[in-house]
Every structure is written in C-alpha cells, then in structure tokens.
Scaffold this motif. Structure first.
Motif, PDB file in Angstrom:
ATOM      1  N   ARG A 133       5.590   1.926  13.007  1.00  0.00           N
ATOM      2  CA  ARG A 133       4.503   3.110  14.137  1.00  0.00           C
ATOM      3  C   ARG A 133       3.687   2.231  14.113  1.00  0.00           C
ATOM      4  O   ARG A 133       2.746   2.592  15.087  1.00  0.00           O
ATOM      5  N   MET A 134       2.646   2.366  12.689  1.00  0.00           N
ATOM      6  CA  MET A 134       1.135   2.656  12.196  1.00  0.00           C
ATOM      7  C   MET A 134       0.832   0.429  12.603  1.00  0.00           C
ATOM      8  O   MET A 134       0.038   0.439  13.489  1.00  0.00           O
ATOM      9  N   ILE A 135       1.799  -0.245  12.093  1.00  0.00           N
ATOM     10  CA  ILE A 135       1.627  -1.768  12.725  1.00  0.00           C
ATOM     11  C   ILE A 135       2.435  -1.990  13.758  1.00  0.00           C
ATOM     12  O   ILE A 135       1.393  -3.170  14.807  1.00  0.00           O
ATOM     13  N   THR A 136       3.328  -2.918  13.680  1.00  0.00           N
ATOM     14  CA  THR A 136       4.610  -3.175  14.433  1.00  0.00           C
ATOM     15  C   THR A 136       3.938  -2.654  15.934  1.00  0.00           C
ATOM     16  O   THR A 136       4.070  -3.684  16.582  1.00  0.00           O
ATOM     17  N   ILE A 137       4.188  -1.462  16.443  1.00  0.00           N
ATOM     18  CA  ILE A 137       4.152  -1.103  17.748  1.00  0.00           C
ATOM     19  C   ILE A 137       2.598  -1.551  18.169  1.00  0.00           C
ATOM     20  O   ILE A 137       2.804  -1.858  19.266  1.00  0.00           O
ATOM     21  N   PRO A 138       2.406  -1.135  17.437  1.00  0.00           N
ATOM     22  CA  PRO A 138       1.423  -1.904  18.369  1.00  0.00           C
ATOM     23  C   PRO A 138       0.526  -3.005  18.195  1.00  0.00           C
ATOM     24  O   PRO A 138       0.268  -3.037  19.677  1.00  0.00           O
ATOM     25  N   LEU A 139       0.974  -4.170  17.820  1.00  0.00           N
ATOM     26  CA  LEU A 139       0.882  -5.484  18.096  1.00  0.00           C
ATOM     27  C   LEU A 139       1.299  -6.273  18.792  1.00  0.00           C
ATOM     28  O   LEU A 139       1.669  -6.877  19.076  1.00  0.00           O
ATOM     29  N   ILE A 140       2.542  -5.067  19.228  1.00  0.00           N
ATOM     30  CA  ILE A 140       3.694  -5.610  20.112  1.00  0.00           C
ATOM     31  C   ILE A 140       3.447  -4.738  21.528  1.00  0.00           C
ATOM     32  O   ILE A 140       3.764  -4.849  22.710  1.00  0.00           O
ATOM     33  N   SER A 141       2.126  -4.529  21.864  1.00  0.00           N
ATOM     34  CA  SER A 141       1.593  -3.601  22.824  1.00  0.00           C
ATOM     35  C   SER A 141       2.073  -4.411  23.944  1.00  0.00           C
ATOM     36  O   SER A 141       2.081  -4.205  24.676  1.00  0.00           O
ATOM     37  N   GLY A 142       1.020  -5.840  23.551  1.00  0.00           N
ATOM     38  CA  GLY A 142       1.420  -6.830  25.241  1.00  0.00           C
ATOM     39  C   GLY A 142       2.879  -6.425  25.283  1.00  0.00           C
ATOM     40  O   GLY A 142       3.398  -6.675  27.016  1.00  0.00           O
ATOM     41  N   ALA A 143       3.757  -6.541  24.941  1.00  0.00           N
ATOM     42  CA  ALA A 143       5.038  -6.151  25.428  1.00  0.00           C
ATOM     43  C   ALA A 143       5.744  -5.255  25.945  1.00  0.00           C
ATOM     44  O   ALA A 143       6.600  -4.987  27.265  1.00  0.00           O
ATOM     45  N   PHE A 144       4.951  -4.240  25.528  1.00  0.00           N
ATOM     46  CA  PHE A 144       4.942  -2.620  26.412  1.00  0.00           C
ATOM     47  C   PHE A 144       4.185  -2.994  27.625  1.00  0.00           C
ATOM     48  O   PHE A 144       5.416  -2.472  28.883  1.00  0.00           O
ATOM     49  N   ASP A 194       0.919  -1.320   0.023  1.00  0.00           N
ATOM     50  CA  ASP A 194      -0.168  -0.031  -0.049  1.00  0.00           C
ATOM     51  C   ASP A 194       0.661   1.083   0.309  1.00  0.00           C
ATOM     52  O   ASP A 194       0.502   2.045  -0.162  1.00  0.00           O
ATOM     53  N   GLY A 195       1.804   1.473   0.353  1.00  0.00           N
ATOM     54  CA  GLY A 195       2.829   2.536  -0.236  1.00  0.00           C
ATOM     55  C   GLY A 195       3.577   3.181   0.957  1.00  0.00           C
ATOM     56  O   GLY A 195       4.122   3.679   1.009  1.00  0.00           O
ATOM     57  N   ALA A 196       3.590   1.905   2.462  1.00  0.00           N
ATOM     58  CA  ALA A 196       4.272   3.172   3.769  1.00  0.00           C
ATOM     59  C   ALA A 196       5.370   2.914   3.381  1.00  0.00           C
ATOM     60  O   ALA A 196       5.668   1.393   3.089  1.00  0.00           O
ATOM     61  N   SER A 197       5.954   3.632   4.334  1.00  0.00           N
ATOM     62  CA  SER A 197       7.507   3.651   4.107  1.00  0.00           C
ATOM     63  C   SER A 197       7.773   2.444   5.627  1.00  0.00           C
ATOM     64  O   SER A 197       6.521   1.868   6.455  1.00  0.00           O
ATOM     65  N   PRO A 198       9.154   2.577   6.024  1.00  0.00           N
ATOM     66  CA  PRO A 198       9.684   1.527   6.846  1.00  0.00           C
ATOM     67  C   PRO A 198       9.526   2.292   8.323  1.00  0.00           C
ATOM     68  O   PRO A 198       8.314   1.733   9.095  1.00  0.00           O
ATOM     69  N   TRP A 199       9.485   3.155   8.704  1.00  0.00           N
ATOM     70  CA  TRP A 199       8.370   3.979   9.645  1.00  0.00           C
ATOM     71  C   TRP A 199       7.375   3.939   9.808  1.00  0.00           C
ATOM     72  O   TRP A 199       7.308   3.600  10.952  1.00  0.00           O
TER      73      TRP A 199
END
Length: 296
Positions: free
Chosen positions: A206-217, A197-202
């Motif tokens: 920020r929008m996918i990885t961080i929310p999905l690992i929020s349990g680890a936070f 969809d054209g999302a940059s690595p950042w």
C-alpha cells in the motif's frame, strides 16, 4: 556576424511525410469536419437533400429522455468496468508476479480473453446467460441453487451488470500486462529496506508498491474510461439495447438513430456530444491521477 540562412522546406522529408499526412487529412480531418457540419442538419444519411436546421439536434439532445437514459447507462457501465477491470487486473498482476512456477502459462491464460473479438465474446456469454440452457443457470441447478436462476439479460435490473461482467472478463487481461510490467520495474532494494524496517506485506504494497506503479494506474484508467464510453459490440450482440432501452448507451444510441432510424444528423450530433464528454472526463481524470504519480 554571420547571418544564418533561412532553412527552406526539406522536400525529401516532405515526400516521406506526405502519404501519411494525406491519409490523416482524408480519414480523420475531413470526416471530423463533415460530422460537425452534418450535426446541424436533418440529413437521413442517404438522400442528397441536406437541410440545415441549426441547433435543433442539440436542443433535442438536451431535452430528450432517451439521450438522458443513454448517458446514465453509459456512466454506470463506464464506472463499473473501470473500477472492476482495474481491480481484477491488479490482483492478477500481483498473483502472476509472485508465483514461482508457471508464470508464463498463467500470464498467457489470463490474456486469452483479450484476443477474442467483442462479437464472439458477446455470443459466448449470451449463450451462457440463456435462461433455459445457459451454463450459469445449469450450474446453479446442479449445485442446488435453482431458485437463483435468472433471465440474466432479460431482467432490467441486471442487464447492465451482466454486460459489464463480460467487459471485465474480456479486458482485465490487457490491463494486467501493463500492471505486471510496472510491478516488475519496482526496485527490490526499496521493498527490502521496508521489510527490514518491519513493514508488513500489506503495508509494503500500500505504501510503496502502489505509489511506484501509479503511472500504470493513469494509463489503465484512461484506457478503461475511453473503452467504457464507446462500448458497442457486446451490447449489439447480447441485448440490442434492450430490454426496452435498458442497455442503450450513447454509442448504441448513435448507431440506432443514425443507421436504423434514418436520422444521421441527430446521430452525428450525439457523436459530437460523446466526443466532448470523453475529452472532459479524460482531462479531469488525467489531472487527478497524474497529481498522484510518484517520480523516483
């Protein structure tokens, strides 16, 4: 209707549970109840004479400048290490997760400080911080920055930060493992779809990885909060709460007044207050972090 028989106590199950239950009562319940009682006394920890003084210890706590200073130091140190430990741990986890070779080597290398005891790590860094022959001042001199040499543990404005650096160095590898496990559980399909969809690595991070690992936070910030509030080993070895009371935390205050100043009753009261502080802060943090967890 057939009435169900009332089930009695399963004696076999009770026999298996009893040893653990007895140990739990003896080493957790009894000391906790005893601590609450002794916090209302002026006991010195040795004398059989235990004088009940009511709320006098707690009144002293709320009016004591030393307790206020220890609480301030504890909060500063806890915030410092909670933020930096998790920041470095997440950075290391992302690094290890993305390297193509030597992944096991780097994972082990970053974890090694965790295996060093708090006492030993304190001694190592105390030598490194030494003004005359410490590695840090020696390196600064050799690279032409001798003017920046410091008495790192003797400077009252730097003492807590220097202790915090040691704690971050020692703890980041542990939290890295938790973040790494969480990162490796993120579905690659979701990341690839965002890339298409054209999302940059950042943006993907920020929008996918961080929310999905929020349990680890949630797990890591909870652990770092508790560990920050009960720091003892490094302070004992590196500064003994000094200079003055600059690095004295609540746990170290408990130790000093209870075991070196012979005020076990007051020290126990400090311990009870610390328990309530941990429960309150942990409850607030859990509520805040869990509300931001993403469930797939």
């Amino acid at each position: 209707m057939v009435q169900q028989k009332k089930r009695g106590i399963d004696k076999t199950a009770l026999a298996f549970i009893a040893p653990a239950l007895i140990l739990y009562v003896l080493f957790i319940i009894v000391p906790t109840v005893s601590s609450v009682y002794y916090s209302f006394t002026s006991w010195d920890g040795i004398s059989p004479d235990v004088k009940f003084i009511g709320l006098a210890n707690y009144k002293e706590i709320f009016t004591s400048a030393r307790f206020g200073n220890a609480l301030k130091n504890t909060i500063i140190l806890t915030i410092f290490i909670s933020v930096l430990e998790n920041a470095f741990a997440l950075a290391l986890a992302v690094l290890v997760d993305n390297i193509r070779w030597g992944k096991n080597f780097f994972r082990s290398a970053f974890y090694i400080p965790v295996l060093i005891s708090g006492i030993v790590s304190g001694f190592i860094w105390k030598i490194m911080y030494n003004y005359n022959f410490g590695a840090i001042n020696s390196i600064l001199t050799q690279i032409g920055l001798g003017d920046f040499r410091q008495d790192w543990l003797g400077n009252t404005s730097l003492t807590l930060i220097m202790i915090g650096v040691v704690l971050v160095w020692k703890g980041a590898g542990y939290y890295m493992i938790i973040y790494l496990a969480s990162l490796q559980s993120v579905s690659t399909d979701v990341i690839e779809a965002a890339e298409i969809d054209g999302a940059s690595p950042w943006q993907r991070f920020r929008m996918i990885t961080i929310p999905l690992i929020s349990g680890a936070f949630t797990i890591n910030f909870t652990l770092s909060l508790i560990n920050g509030l009960k720091v003892f080993d490094q302070i004992n070895v590196m500064t003994d709460g000094g200079p003055g009371f600059t690095s004295e935390t609540l746990v170290y205050l408990l130790y000093k007044v209870g075991f070196t100043e012979g005020r076990q009753g007051f020290g126990t009261a400090v311990g009870i207050m610390l328990l309530f502080i941990i429960i309150i802060l942990n409850t607030i943090q859990q509520k805040f972090l869990r509300s931001r967890e993403v469930q797939l």
